[in-house]
Design a protein around this motif. Structure first.
Motif, PDB file in Angstrom:
ATOM      1  N   GLY A 106      -1.513 -12.290  -3.108  1.00 26.16           N
ATOM      2  CA  GLY A 106      -2.024 -11.212  -2.270  1.00 26.16           C
ATOM      3  C   GLY A 106      -0.920 -10.315  -1.523  1.00 26.16           C
ATOM      4  O   GLY A 106       0.037 -10.629  -1.384  1.00 26.16           O
ATOM      5  N   THR A 107      -1.691  -9.656  -0.555  1.00 32.08           N
ATOM      6  CA  THR A 107      -0.968  -8.710   0.310  1.00 32.08           C
ATOM      7  C   THR A 107      -1.884  -8.923   1.837  1.00 32.08           C
ATOM      8  O   THR A 107      -2.960  -8.571   1.762  1.00 32.08           O
ATOM      9  N   VAL A 108      -1.028  -8.868   2.875  1.00 28.75           N
ATOM     10  CA  VAL A 108      -1.488  -8.679   4.090  1.00 28.75           C
ATOM     11  C   VAL A 108      -1.770  -7.288   4.223  1.00 28.75           C
ATOM     12  O   VAL A 108      -1.055  -6.284   3.974  1.00 28.75           O
ATOM     13  N   THR A 109      -2.921  -6.755   4.598  1.00 28.34           N
ATOM     14  CA  THR A 109      -3.527  -5.138   4.448  1.00 28.34           C
ATOM     15  C   THR A 109      -3.584  -4.855   5.994  1.00 28.34           C
ATOM     16  O   THR A 109      -3.557  -3.392   5.999  1.00 28.34           O
ATOM     17  N   GLU A 110      -3.710  -5.443   6.969  1.00 29.37           N
ATOM     18  CA  GLU A 110      -3.992  -4.987   8.289  1.00 29.37           C
ATOM     19  C   GLU A 110      -3.331  -5.772   9.395  1.00 29.37           C
ATOM     20  O   GLU A 110      -3.235  -6.987   9.147  1.00 29.37           O
ATOM     21  N   ASP A 111      -3.063  -5.252  10.490  1.00 22.93           N
ATOM     22  CA  ASP A 111      -2.740  -5.931  11.509  1.00 22.93           C
ATOM     23  C   ASP A 111      -1.098  -6.402  11.555  1.00 22.93           C
ATOM     24  O   ASP A 111      -0.200  -5.859  10.775  1.00 22.93           O
ATOM     25  N   SER A 112      -0.696  -7.682  12.029  1.00 21.60           N
ATOM     26  CA  SER A 112       0.646  -8.113  12.069  1.00 21.60           C
ATOM     27  C   SER A 112       0.826  -8.587  10.664  1.00 21.60           C
ATOM     28  O   SER A 112       0.152  -8.861   9.875  1.00 21.60           O
TER      29      SER A 112
END
Length: 145
Positions: A106-112
């Motif tokens: 997956g992917t980090v979508t928001e913030d840090s």
């Protein structure tokens, strides 16, 4: 013998736990482009996982979608992670194997760490009809500048 249907359902919860591990790794990898590997252990019940990662940080995850496909399953999850001063949301999807493991990407979508890629594998280490225990590794691959 453990009920396969119960294990598969609880494995989904484990997947969510993996995302929590990502948050801890993100804290350590903020200045590097090298993958951060974070070991974890978690226990899952009814789509919710709690456990420890890395240095003992607390994990909590929630599975958002689970679909059985024969003896295996596909799942997706959205995780909101907060570890110390680090907080972010990651979207992940993957497969639960009847052989006793889960693989997610997956992917980090928001913030840090927005845009960072996440890869996780969980291995079933025990359980019963309502609860499963997992260990594994989570890799956080920071987004390129």
């Amino acid at each position: 013998m453990i009920n396969l249907k119960a294990i598969v359902g609880l494995r989904v919860a484990v997947v969510a736990a993996v995302v929590g591990v990502v948050a801890f790794g993100a804290a350590q990898a903020s200045a590097s482009s090298a993958p951060i590997v974070i070991p974890y252990a978690k226990t899952c019940t009814a789509g919710v996982c709690v456990g420890t990662a890395g240095d003992g940080s607390t994990l909590r995850m929630q599975v958002t979608s689970y679909r059985t496909t024969g003896n295996a399953a596909q799942l997706t999850l959205t995780e909101r992670i907060t570890v110390g001063d680090i907080s972010f949301t990651a979207e992940m999807s993957g497969h639960v194997s009847p052989a006793g493991f889960i693989v997610l990407n997956g992917t980090v979508t928001e913030d840090s760490f927005a845009g960072a890629q996440v890869h996780q594998r969980s291995n079933l280490v025990g359980g019963n009809e309502t609860t499963t225990s997992w260990t594994g590794e989570l890799q956080l691959l920071p987004a390129s500048a």
